[in-house]
Scaffold this motif. Structure first.
Motif, PDB file in Angstrom:
ATOM      1  N   HIS A 347      36.379 -76.698 126.896  1.00  0.00           N
ATOM      2  CA  HIS A 347      35.597 -76.275 125.743  1.00  0.00           C
ATOM      3  C   HIS A 347      36.304 -76.755 124.476  1.00  0.00           C
ATOM      4  N   ILE A 348      35.533 -77.043 123.434  1.00  0.00           N
ATOM      5  CA  ILE A 348      36.146 -77.323 122.133  1.00  0.00           C
ATOM      6  C   ILE A 348      35.659 -76.290 121.144  1.00  0.00           C
ATOM      7  N   SER A 349      36.549 -75.912 120.255  1.00  0.00           N
ATOM      8  CA  SER A 349      36.259 -74.811 119.352  1.00  0.00           C
ATOM      9  C   SER A 349      36.449 -75.220 117.906  1.00  0.00           C
ATOM     10  N   GLY A 350      35.666 -74.576 117.066  1.00  0.00           N
ATOM     11  CA  GLY A 350      35.959 -74.534 115.651  1.00  0.00           C
ATOM     12  C   GLY A 350      35.840 -75.844 114.922  1.00  0.00           C
ATOM     13  N   SER A 351      36.757 -76.044 114.016  1.00  0.00           N
ATOM     14  CA  SER A 351      36.662 -77.113 113.032  1.00  0.00           C
ATOM     15  C   SER A 351      37.837 -78.060 113.194  1.00  0.00           C
ATOM     16  N   GLY A 352      38.184 -78.742 112.111  1.00  0.00           N
ATOM     17  CA  GLY A 352      39.331 -79.640 112.155  1.00  0.00           C
ATOM     18  C   GLY A 352      39.090 -80.835 113.048  1.00  0.00           C
ATOM     19  N   LEU A 353      40.099 -81.168 113.882  1.00  0.00           N
ATOM     20  CA  LEU A 353      40.024 -82.335 114.765  1.00  0.00           C
ATOM     21  C   LEU A 353      39.970 -81.908 116.230  1.00  0.00           C
ATOM     22  N   GLY A 354      39.358 -80.760 116.494  1.00  0.00           N
ATOM     23  CA  GLY A 354      39.318 -80.251 117.860  1.00  0.00           C
ATOM     24  C   GLY A 354      38.758 -81.243 118.848  1.00  0.00           C
ATOM     25  N   TYR A 355      37.696 -81.956 118.465  1.00  0.00           N
ATOM     26  CA  TYR A 355      37.106 -82.903 119.402  1.00  0.00           C
ATOM     27  C   TYR A 355      38.068 -84.041 119.725  1.00  0.00           C
ATOM     28  N   LEU A 356      38.854 -84.485 118.752  1.00  0.00           N
ATOM     29  CA  LEU A 356      39.799 -85.572 118.982  1.00  0.00           C
ATOM     30  C   LEU A 356      40.903 -85.147 119.953  1.00  0.00           C
ATOM     31  N   TYR A 357      41.416 -83.928 119.804  1.00  0.00           N
ATOM     32  CA  TYR A 357      42.419 -83.440 120.742  1.00  0.00           C
ATOM     33  C   TYR A 357      41.824 -83.312 122.145  1.00  0.00           C
ATOM     34  N   MET A 358      40.592 -82.828 122.211  1.00  0.00           N
ATOM     35  CA  MET A 358      39.939 -82.698 123.512  1.00  0.00           C
ATOM     36  C   MET A 358      39.795 -84.062 124.195  1.00  0.00           C
ATOM     37  N   MET A 359      39.465 -85.107 123.432  1.00  0.00           N
ATOM     38  CA  MET A 359      39.321 -86.440 124.011  1.00  0.00           C
ATOM     39  C   MET A 359      40.625 -86.913 124.655  1.00  0.00           C
ATOM     40  N   HIS A 360      41.733 -86.723 123.967  1.00  0.00           N
ATOM     41  CA  HIS A 360      43.022 -87.132 124.543  1.00  0.00           C
ATOM     42  C   HIS A 360      43.311 -86.351 125.818  1.00  0.00           C
ATOM     43  N   PHE A 361      43.005 -85.058 125.798  1.00  0.00           N
ATOM     44  CA  PHE A 361      43.224 -84.238 126.987  1.00  0.00           C
ATOM     45  C   PHE A 361      42.376 -84.742 128.151  1.00  0.00           C
ATOM     46  N   VAL A 362      41.101 -84.967 127.912  1.00  0.00           N
ATOM     47  CA  VAL A 362      40.197 -85.424 128.972  1.00  0.00           C
ATOM     48  C   VAL A 362      40.623 -86.785 129.503  1.00  0.00           C
ATOM     49  N   SER A 363      41.151 -87.633 128.637  1.00  0.00           N
ATOM     50  CA  SER A 363      41.548 -88.974 129.088  1.00  0.00           C
ATOM     51  C   SER A 363      42.563 -88.907 130.221  1.00  0.00           C
ATOM     52  N   ALA A 364      43.311 -87.808 130.300  1.00  0.00           N
ATOM     53  CA  ALA A 364      44.383 -87.676 131.301  1.00  0.00           C
ATOM     54  C   ALA A 364      43.967 -86.886 132.532  1.00  0.00           C
ATOM     55  N   LEU A 365      42.706 -86.469 132.617  1.00  0.00           N
ATOM     56  CA  LEU A 365      42.265 -85.608 133.714  1.00  0.00           C
ATOM     57  C   LEU A 365      41.696 -86.425 134.866  1.00  0.00           C
ATOM     58  N   VAL A 366      42.302 -86.332 136.035  1.00  0.00           N
ATOM     59  CA  VAL A 366      41.738 -86.983 137.210  1.00  0.00           C
ATOM     60  C   VAL A 366      40.435 -86.299 137.607  1.00  0.00           C
ATOM     61  N   ASN A 367      40.318 -85.005 137.319  1.00  0.00           N
ATOM     62  CA  ASN A 367      39.145 -84.230 137.718  1.00  0.00           C
ATOM     63  C   ASN A 367      38.273 -83.855 136.527  1.00  0.00           C
ATOM     64  N   ALA A 368      38.199 -84.740 135.548  1.00  0.00           N
ATOM     65  CA  ALA A 368      37.326 -84.490 134.402  1.00  0.00           C
ATOM     66  C   ALA A 368      35.876 -84.425 134.848  1.00  0.00           C
ATOM     67  N   GLY A 369      35.117 -83.500 134.272  1.00  0.00           N
ATOM     68  CA  GLY A 369      33.683 -83.450 134.517  1.00  0.00           C
ATOM     69  C   GLY A 369      33.013 -84.710 133.993  1.00  0.00           C
ATOM     70  N   PRO A 370      31.746 -84.910 134.322  1.00  0.00           N
ATOM     71  CA  PRO A 370      31.075 -86.158 133.961  1.00  0.00           C
ATOM     72  C   PRO A 370      30.744 -86.280 132.481  1.00  0.00           C
ATOM     73  N   PHE A 371      30.550 -85.148 131.777  1.00  0.00           N
ATOM     74  CA  PHE A 371      30.188 -85.162 130.364  1.00  0.00           C
ATOM     75  C   PHE A 371      30.989 -84.094 129.636  1.00  0.00           C
ATOM     76  N   HIS A 372      31.251 -84.360 128.332  1.00  0.00           N
ATOM     77  CA  HIS A 372      32.081 -83.449 127.561  1.00  0.00           C
ATOM     78  C   HIS A 372      31.457 -83.163 126.207  1.00  0.00           C
ATOM     79  N   GLU A 373      31.806 -82.006 125.680  1.00  0.00           N
ATOM     80  CA  GLU A 373      31.097 -81.436 124.539  1.00  0.00           C
ATOM     81  C   GLU A 373      31.247 -82.281 123.271  1.00  0.00           C
ATOM     82  N   PHE A 374      30.144 -82.432 122.562  1.00  0.00           N
ATOM     83  CA  PHE A 374      30.139 -83.180 121.311  1.00  0.00           C
ATOM     84  C   PHE A 374      29.265 -82.441 120.317  1.00  0.00           C
ATOM     85  N   LYS A 375      29.860 -82.060 119.193  1.00  0.00           N
ATOM     86  CA  LYS A 375      29.119 -81.373 118.138  1.00  0.00           C
ATOM     87  C   LYS A 375      29.047 -82.214 116.865  1.00  0.00           C
TER      88      LYS A 375
END
Length: 422
Positions: A347-375
């Motif tokens: 999940h991504i929350s709030g404001s700032g650069l949350g989506y950017l941090y989430m992208m880096h996290f997902v990039s490293a996940l072998v078991n990432a889901g097929p789609f990720h949240e974008f607001k």
């Protein structure tokens, strides 16, 4: 139309035989299997996450600063050798929580070796009895510091944040789902607004809100959810991936009833069907409906996640990397989920650069889901991103490359911030 957990996990492009198999065990074999799972889960919790073997010498933290300009908060850390890392906080929460950062977190880390971040996480949890603050009140400030530390370590090791978390970057691009929230509007109004935003991002997946948010089975307006569930499928067709988020709106019985309607229209996951801390009821819903149950946005406890994963109360784990205290803790959750054949869709929350941090996290996940949240990306924070537009193009966003965060905040913007004192 019907859907199933098996079909969903196949869509994610990965699976483990252990997570997919339906096994019938004798009582003795079941006990042995449980013991094996317990040992494996505990081993994951003990294993280090960070990949920083390149850093042979201590990285002594000389300063930790929280900077503020109006309602925007930055964290800046500097090493004794002059290296610097910076992060943007979850400003919606930090506006209320900055005293915890300044008084309960910042002092602990001065003079510590940043390479020891994982053990320091355990120590700061006990420091001044911080464990009594467990929830986003503590974890959001700590995640704010972690993202600055990872930026610093990434620059020193010449690695992206994602590469600090895994030896392989599995997802240099992130396929997005368009998140929408139109509670309070009719089903007819909601569907038109949902379609507008989906078309703008060209997303091949979407998520919308059902129920009334922690509302004890109330709907806003009444009857909206039952009208909207079939309407979304009819408007977008059978190839669109559709998620629905209840935000804990229902009791278990009502959640199951709504979930059965989603089954008829081949929905792809059902998020937080009951209040987030109703563990037994979450398990009850998960067993009763034939679509994946997702959750974890509000979960503050590693042990809580361990129970939800081991007992199969969740089919998809959704740690929020701010609310849960950073990428390192969230990676342990993702690894526990992988052991059980479950995807991680943070999940991504709030404001700032949350989506950017989430992208880096997902990039490293072998078991990432097929789609990720974008607001939509926050354009109020000026930065330079030479390797990514940070926009959805054809339903995908490219993860920035380069050391640390992979982007540079405008120095003039940073200088407009002032140090927050205790």
């Amino acid at each position: 139309m019907r859907n199933s957990r098996r079909n969903f996990i196949k869509k994610s492009g990965w699976a483990t035989a252990a997570g997919m198999a339906a096994i019938s065990l004798s009582p003795q074999a079941y006990a042995a299997e449980n013991l094996h799972q317990d040992e494996a889960l505990d081993r994951i919790l003990k294993e280090p996450v960070l990949r920083i073997a390149e850093l042979k010498d201590p990285v002594w933290i000389a300063s930790v600063e929280l900077l503020r300009r109006e309602d925007n908060f930055l964290c800046r850390v500097r090493s004794k050798d002059g290296a610097e890392g910076i992060s943007v906080s979850n400003n919606m929460q930090m506006i209320h929580l900055y005293p915890i950062f300044v008084n309960r977190i910042q002092p602990f880390f001065i003079g510590k070796d940043a390479r020891e971040w994982e053990s320091l996480l355990e120590e700061v949890y006990v420091y001044q009895s911080n464990y009594k603050l467990q929830n986003l009140a503590f974890w959001v400030p700590l995640a704010t510091l972690e993202f600055a530390i990872l930026d610093l370590l990434g620059k020193m090791a010449d690695k992206s944040m994602g590469a600090l978390l895994a030896d392989t970057i599995y997802h240099p691009e992130i396929s997005v789902y368009q998140a929408n929230n139109y509670r309070g509007k009719s089903a007819e109004e909601s569907i038109d607004l949902i379609e507008k935003h989906v078309r703008e991002t060209e997303a091949r997946a979407l998520k919308f809100k059902v129920g009334g948010r922690m509302s004890h089975n109330k709907d806003y307006p009444p009857g909206r959810t039952e009208k909207l569930i079939p309407l979304v499928r009819q408007r977008f067709g059978e190839n669109m991936v559709i998620y629905a988020d209840s935000n804990g709106s229902y009791t278990a019985d009502e959640a199951i009833r709504i979930g059965k309607i989603m089954e008829e229209y081949a929905y792809d996951f059902y998020e937080e069907p009951v209040p987030f801390d109703w563990y037994e009821e979450t398990l009850q819903v998960s067993r009763a409906v034939n679509i994946p149950v997702a959750g974890g946005e509000q979960e503050p406890s590693m042990h809580g996640f361990r129970w939800l994963i081991k007992e199969d109360a969740l089919d998809i784990v959704q740690p929020d990397i701010f609310y849960f205290g950073g990428m390192v803790r969230s990676m342990k959750v993702a690894k526990m989920a992988a052991l059980k054949g479950k995807p991680c869709t943070p999940h991504i929350s709030g404001s700032g650069l949350g989506y950017l941090y989430m992208m880096h996290f997902v990039s490293a996940l072998v078991n990432a889901g097929p789609f990720h949240e974008f607001k939509g990306f926050n354009n109020e924070i000026p930065l330079d991103s030479p390797t990514s537009s940070l926009n959805s193009e054809g339903g995908k966003v490219t993860v920035p490359t380069g050391p640390g965060l992979g982007v540079t905040l405008d120095p003039d913007f940073v200088e407009q911030h002032r140090v927050v004192e205790g």
